[in-house]
Motif scaffolding. Structure first.
Motif, PDB file in Angstrom:
ATOM      1  N   ILE A   5      31.675  42.176  15.429  1.00  0.00           N
ATOM      2  CA  ILE A   5      31.062  43.124  14.507  1.00  0.00           C
ATOM      3  C   ILE A   5      32.107  43.552  13.488  1.00  0.00           C
ATOM      4  O   ILE A   5      33.290  43.665  13.797  1.00  0.00           O
ATOM      5  N   ARG A   6      31.635  43.772  12.259  1.00  0.00           N
ATOM      6  CA  ARG A   6      32.495  44.317  11.208  1.00  0.00           C
ATOM      7  C   ARG A   6      31.793  45.538  10.653  1.00  0.00           C
ATOM      8  O   ARG A   6      30.597  45.527  10.402  1.00  0.00           O
ATOM      9  N   SER A   7      32.548  46.616  10.476  1.00  0.00           N
ATOM     10  CA  SER A   7      31.976  47.856   9.978  1.00  0.00           C
ATOM     11  C   SER A   7      32.749  48.323   8.758  1.00  0.00           C
ATOM     12  O   SER A   7      33.958  48.497   8.813  1.00  0.00           O
ATOM     13  N   GLU A   8      32.035  48.554   7.655  1.00  0.00           N
ATOM     14  CA  GLU A   8      32.668  49.032   6.424  1.00  0.00           C
ATOM     15  C   GLU A   8      33.068  50.499   6.522  1.00  0.00           C
ATOM     16  O   GLU A   8      33.960  50.946   5.841  1.00  0.00           O
ATOM     17  N   TYR A  11      31.304  53.181  11.483  1.00  0.00           N
ATOM     18  CA  TYR A  11      30.185  53.607  12.309  1.00  0.00           C
ATOM     19  C   TYR A  11      29.710  52.421  13.139  1.00  0.00           C
ATOM     20  O   TYR A  11      28.991  51.555  12.659  1.00  0.00           O
ATOM     21  N   LEU A  12      30.127  52.369  14.391  1.00  0.00           N
ATOM     22  CA  LEU A  12      29.688  51.305  15.273  1.00  0.00           C
ATOM     23  C   LEU A  12      28.407  51.723  15.992  1.00  0.00           C
ATOM     24  O   LEU A  12      28.219  52.910  16.279  1.00  0.00           O
ATOM     25  N   ALA A  28      25.176  54.332   6.208  1.00  0.00           N
ATOM     26  CA  ALA A  28      26.471  54.252   5.511  1.00  0.00           C
ATOM     27  C   ALA A  28      26.187  54.463   4.024  1.00  0.00           C
ATOM     28  O   ALA A  28      25.914  53.517   3.286  1.00  0.00           O
ATOM     29  N   THR A  45      23.790  50.138   6.578  1.00  0.00           N
ATOM     30  CA  THR A  45      24.523  50.619   7.754  1.00  0.00           C
ATOM     31  C   THR A  45      26.010  50.267   7.671  1.00  0.00           C
ATOM     32  O   THR A  45      26.793  50.770   8.471  1.00  0.00           O
ATOM     33  N   LEU A  47      27.191  47.501   8.542  1.00  0.00           N
ATOM     34  CA  LEU A  47      27.470  46.648   9.700  1.00  0.00           C
ATOM     35  C   LEU A  47      27.137  45.184   9.421  1.00  0.00           C
ATOM     36  O   LEU A  47      26.130  44.883   8.778  1.00  0.00           O
ATOM     37  N   GLU A  87      24.746  42.229   5.511  1.00  0.00           N
ATOM     38  CA  GLU A  87      24.753  43.604   6.007  1.00  0.00           C
ATOM     39  C   GLU A  87      23.413  43.944   6.655  1.00  0.00           C
ATOM     40  O   GLU A  87      22.352  43.589   6.143  1.00  0.00           O
TER      41      GLU A  87
END
Length: 142
Positions: A5-8, A11-12, A28, A45, A47, A87
């Motif tokens: 997972i990658r989150s900008e 917020y996971l 987000a 999000t 994500l 995303e």
């Protein structure tokens, strides 16, 4: 199971209780978004996922937002396929009577990761009989 997972925004997705099947997803946003009654919008999000082949992520409404504020998903349940790398965005609709303001970090939906089976069709002229048969759409009563 581990999933990339990658989150900008950091917020996971998170399980809120030990028995939760769904993980809450957060908005987000750079600035709040007001969702008027009857209006729909895509909420980012931040994500990005890399799901293994044979798995999907189902995006579902949060029951509290649905019953208390009338906030649901435009498409009922969204599906994130294993080969999608864009995303994750949530298609929200306001079915309530009042405007709903979404702020950065708000929990807006839930996500369930599930295994699925791919099928191959076997074309046939006949299907096996069952007790139910062709009964549907309330044939057993209300």
């Amino acid at each position: 199971m581990e999933i990339k997972i990658r989150s900008e925004r950091g917020y996971l997705p998170a399980y809120e209780t030990d028995g939760s099947a769904g993980m809450d997803l957060r908005a987000a946003l750079k600035e709040p978004v007001s969702l008027e009654p009857g209006e729909r919008t895509l909420v980012p999000t931040g994500l990005y996922l890399e799901l293994p082949f044979g798995y999907e992520a189902q995006i579902r409404a949060r029951s509290g937002l649905a019953i208390k504020r009338g906030i649901g998903l435009v498409n009922g349940v969204g599906t994130i396929d294993s080969d999608y790398r864009g995303e994750i965005k949530v298609a929200l609709i306001n079915l309530g009577k009042d405007p709903f303001v979404i702020k950065d970090g708000d929990r807006i939906a839930q996500m369930v990761v599930a295994k699925y089976e791919r099928i191959a069709w076997k074309v046939s002229d006949n299907l096996e009989d069952t007790e139910r048969g062709q009964g549907g759409f309330g044939h057993t009563g209300v």
